[in-house]
Scaffold this active site. Structure first.
Site, PDB file in Angstrom:
ATOM      1  N   THR A  47       0.700  -0.604  -0.164  1.00 20.53           N
ATOM      2  CA  THR A  47      -0.147   0.083   0.060  1.00 20.53           C
ATOM      3  C   THR A  47       0.880   1.048   0.052  1.00 20.53           C
ATOM      4  O   THR A  47       0.460   2.371  -0.424  1.00 20.53           O
ATOM      5  CB  THR A  47      -1.029  -0.223   1.494  1.00 20.53           C
ATOM      6  OG1 THR A  47      -1.863  -1.099   1.534  1.00 20.53           O
ATOM      7  CG2 THR A  47      -1.958   1.029   1.268  1.00 20.53           C
ATOM      8  N   TYR A  61      -8.265   0.731  -3.166  1.00 21.02           N
ATOM      9  CA  TYR A  61      -7.201   1.232  -4.354  1.00 21.02           C
ATOM     10  C   TYR A  61      -6.661   0.461  -4.596  1.00 21.02           C
ATOM     11  O   TYR A  61      -6.375  -0.650  -4.408  1.00 21.02           O
ATOM     12  CB  TYR A  61      -6.177   2.446  -3.658  1.00 21.02           C
ATOM     13  CG  TYR A  61      -5.536   1.107  -1.793  1.00 21.02           C
ATOM     14  CD1 TYR A  61      -6.229   1.695  -0.305  1.00 21.02           C
ATOM     15  CD2 TYR A  61      -4.722   0.426  -2.294  1.00 21.02           C
ATOM     16  CE1 TYR A  61      -5.369   0.518   0.210  1.00 21.02           C
ATOM     17  CE2 TYR A  61      -4.440  -0.594  -0.932  1.00 21.02           C
ATOM     18  CZ  TYR A  61      -4.044  -0.024  -0.139  1.00 21.02           C
ATOM     19  OH  TYR A  61      -4.188  -0.679   1.627  1.00 21.02           O
ATOM     20  N   THR A 127       1.564  -4.395   4.636  1.00 25.60           N
ATOM     21  CA  THR A 127       1.535  -4.769   5.659  1.00 25.60           C
ATOM     22  C   THR A 127       0.829  -5.595   5.743  1.00 25.60           C
ATOM     23  O   THR A 127       1.287  -5.997   6.693  1.00 25.60           O
ATOM     24  CB  THR A 127       0.441  -3.891   6.297  1.00 25.60           C
ATOM     25  OG1 THR A 127      -0.541  -4.145   5.286  1.00 25.60           O
ATOM     26  CG2 THR A 127       0.911  -2.353   6.107  1.00 25.60           C
ATOM     27  N   ASP A 128       0.689  -6.274   5.200  1.00 27.29           N
ATOM     28  CA  ASP A 128      -0.225  -7.873   5.538  1.00 27.29           C
ATOM     29  C   ASP A 128       1.069  -8.894   5.620  1.00 27.29           C
ATOM     30  O   ASP A 128      -0.028  -9.778   6.549  1.00 27.29           O
ATOM     31  CB  ASP A 128      -0.443  -8.287   4.319  1.00 27.29           C
ATOM     32  CG  ASP A 128      -2.120  -7.814   4.096  1.00 27.29           C
ATOM     33  OD1 ASP A 128      -2.764  -7.863   2.396  1.00 27.29           O
ATOM     34  OD2 ASP A 128      -2.701  -6.784   3.940  1.00 27.29           O
ATOM     35  N   LYS A 200       0.346  -7.329  12.905  1.00 25.19           N
ATOM     36  CA  LYS A 200      -0.635  -6.254  11.810  1.00 25.19           C
ATOM     37  C   LYS A 200      -2.004  -6.809  13.373  1.00 25.19           C
ATOM     38  O   LYS A 200      -1.514  -7.734  13.235  1.00 25.19           O
ATOM     39  CB  LYS A 200      -0.598  -6.545  10.645  1.00 25.19           C
ATOM     40  CG  LYS A 200      -1.660  -5.269  10.341  1.00 25.19           C
ATOM     41  CD  LYS A 200      -2.058  -6.109   8.839  1.00 25.19           C
ATOM     42  CE  LYS A 200      -3.030  -4.659   7.773  1.00 25.19           C
ATOM     43  NZ  LYS A 200      -3.012  -5.174   6.462  1.00 25.19           N
ATOM     44  N   GLU A 320      -2.196 -28.363  28.663  1.00 25.83           N
ATOM     45  CA  GLU A 320      -2.863 -29.557  28.784  1.00 25.83           C
ATOM     46  C   GLU A 320      -2.725 -30.515  27.803  1.00 25.83           C
ATOM     47  O   GLU A 320      -3.775 -31.268  27.373  1.00 25.83           O
ATOM     48  CB  GLU A 320      -4.803 -28.707  27.631  1.00 25.83           C
ATOM     49  CG  GLU A 320      -4.928 -27.583  28.620  1.00 25.83           C
ATOM     50  CD  GLU A 320      -6.377 -27.961  27.988  1.00 25.83           C
ATOM     51  OE1 GLU A 320      -6.251 -26.052  28.255  1.00 25.83           O
ATOM     52  OE2 GLU A 320      -6.843 -28.263  27.676  1.00 25.83           O
TER      53      GLU A 320
HETATM   54  N1  DGL Z   1      -2.364  -6.080  -0.142  1.00 26.75           N
HETATM   55  C1  DGL Z   1      -2.214  -5.382   1.239  1.00 26.75           C
HETATM   56  C2  DGL Z   1      -0.340  -5.454   0.741  1.00 26.75           C
HETATM   57  O1  DGL Z   1       0.293  -5.420  -0.325  1.00 26.75           O
HETATM   58  C3  DGL Z   1      -2.032  -4.293   0.929  1.00 26.75           C
HETATM   59  C4  DGL Z   1      -2.671  -3.553   2.802  1.00 26.75           C
HETATM   60  C5  DGL Z   1      -1.836  -3.042   2.929  1.00 26.75           C
HETATM   61  O2  DGL Z   1      -0.226  -2.417   2.601  1.00 26.75           O
HETATM   62  O3  DGL Z   1      -1.059  -1.508   3.987  1.00 26.75           O
HETATM   63  O4  DGL Z   1      -0.110  -6.324   2.011  1.00 26.75           O
END
Ligand code: DGL
Length: 363
Positions: A47, A61, A127-128, A200, A320
């Site tokens: 992103t 986007y 971020t993923d 995240k 457990e």
């Molecule tokens: N498709 C997600 C990625 O590239 C978008 C999220 C992001 O980058 O914040 O990780």
């Protein structure tokens, strides 16, 4: 001098000198003429390189559109911090990262850091899966130079986009000698996190990233502020080295829930996965009807690693589940996706569950 006059004289002197004494030390130092540190930005997409149709598209986007040179050109203030240049390693959304891409990125980071002229590396990333890449680099990059992974939750085309300041802060951290030896870092939303700890945790806010043990510090207006250091092994103290890794073994994650199907474990067995991370409920719990499936995987040579689907806390051995009896490993405080990364890296060196457990305690 009479006492009242003496008191007034001291009070007047204090009122004139006090504001000077409170000014930050660096405000008075002459502008430094020393050459700025060299920082390389390795761009992978995400992103932070995204673009939306309008300024109101903060969540809709396309990721991975803007090239690294345009990202750098959009922040002229970077030149006040470091001599910055960019390389476009990939241009993908980070959910599309593969083990081969992790290894390729790691080798490039390692190669750059061997150049004595380079002070640090920044990796721009979606971020993923940013937390997996940061943890991977933390395990395999044998340098104490700063490696800072950064992303954004909004594309640069959106109002109040967070990418520019995140990238500026990431370069500040990568250029700062005090960032050396801290392990691979993640800079998001003014915070400096350990790549090992950060995750995240929210999928729609700019404050998306957090570490259950807290950030290491902050980056504010071009300065870093440090409050703690990582207690676990990393980088120069790691036994793993990206330059000795060409391929990562396959590791599955099976997500725990009520009424589980055992098909996922069967798929792991058929695929020849070297390990299965069981993302169990609670403290990594295993349903009584799933124990045999996991024991069978172990018998056939796959490692079984109990993690938890619960965000915080850590999985306790022999709580457990009789891990000693079943020859299973517990993932400690690592979430399932990080347990998968550590298992894959560890399996490049050992297939001994006792050694694997040591590694999960130490990294
Ligand atoms: N498709 C997600 C990625 O590239 C978008 C999220 C992001 O980058 O914040 O990780």
């Amino acid at each position: 001098m009479n006492p009242i006059r003496r008191h007034l004289t001291i009070a007047l002197a204090a009122s004139l000198l006090l504001p000077l004494a409170l000014q930050p030390a660096q405000a008075q130092s002459p502008a430094s003429t020393a050459p700025k540190p060299q920082v390389v930005i390795l761009a992978t997409g995400g992103t932070i390189a995204g673009a939306g149709a309008s300024a109101t598209n903060s969540a809709s986007y396309q990721a991975a559109k803007v090239p690294v040179d345009k990202l750098i050109a959009g922040i002229p203030e970077l030149a006040d911090v470091a001599q910055v240049r960019g390389e476009q390693v990939f241009q993908i959304a980070s959910e599309s990262f593969t083990n081969d891409k992790l290894v390729q990125l790691g080798k490039r980071v390692s190669q750059l850091l061997r150049d004595p002229a380079i002070a640090g590396v920044v990796v721009t990333h979606g971020t993923d899966t940013l937390e997996e890449t940061a943890f991977f680099l933390n395990l395999v990059i044998r340098s104490d130079k700063p490696v800072v992974v950064v992303g954004s939750m909004r594309p640069g085309t959106a109002m109040s986009a967070d990418g520019m300041l995140n990238l500026y802060n990431a370069v500040v951290v990568a250029a700062d000698p005090r960032s050396r030896g801290q392990g691979t870092l993640v800079v998001m939303s003014d915070e400096i996190h350990a790549g090992r700890d950060v995750a995240k945790r929210i999928n729609i806010k700019t404050s998306a990233f957090g570490s259950q043990w807290g950030p290491l510090g902050m980056a504010v207006e071009g300065r870093t502020y440090w409050f703690r250091a990582l207690a676990k092994r990393h980088t120069v103290k790691s036994e793993f080295d990206i330059d000795a890794i060409d391929k990562l073994p396959e590791v599955f994650i099976v997500y725990g829930s009520g009424n589980m199907s055992l098909e996922a474990y069967e798929a792991a067995r058929r695929s020849g996965a070297k390990a299965v991370v069981h993302a169990g409920t609670g403290n990594g719990s295993v349903a009584n009807y799933a124990v045999d499936a996991l024991r069978s995987l172990r018998t056939q040579g796959a490692q079984v690693i109990r993690s938890s689907r619960v965000a915080d806390g850590f999985v306790i051995r022999n709580a457990e589940q009789p891990d000693d009896k079943y020859d299973w490993v517990v993932a400690h405080d690592l979430n399932p996706q990080k347990a998968k990364i550590l298992a894959a890296v560890a399996l490049t060196k050992t297939n001994d569950p006792k050694e694997l457990q040591r590694i999960f305690w130490e990294y």
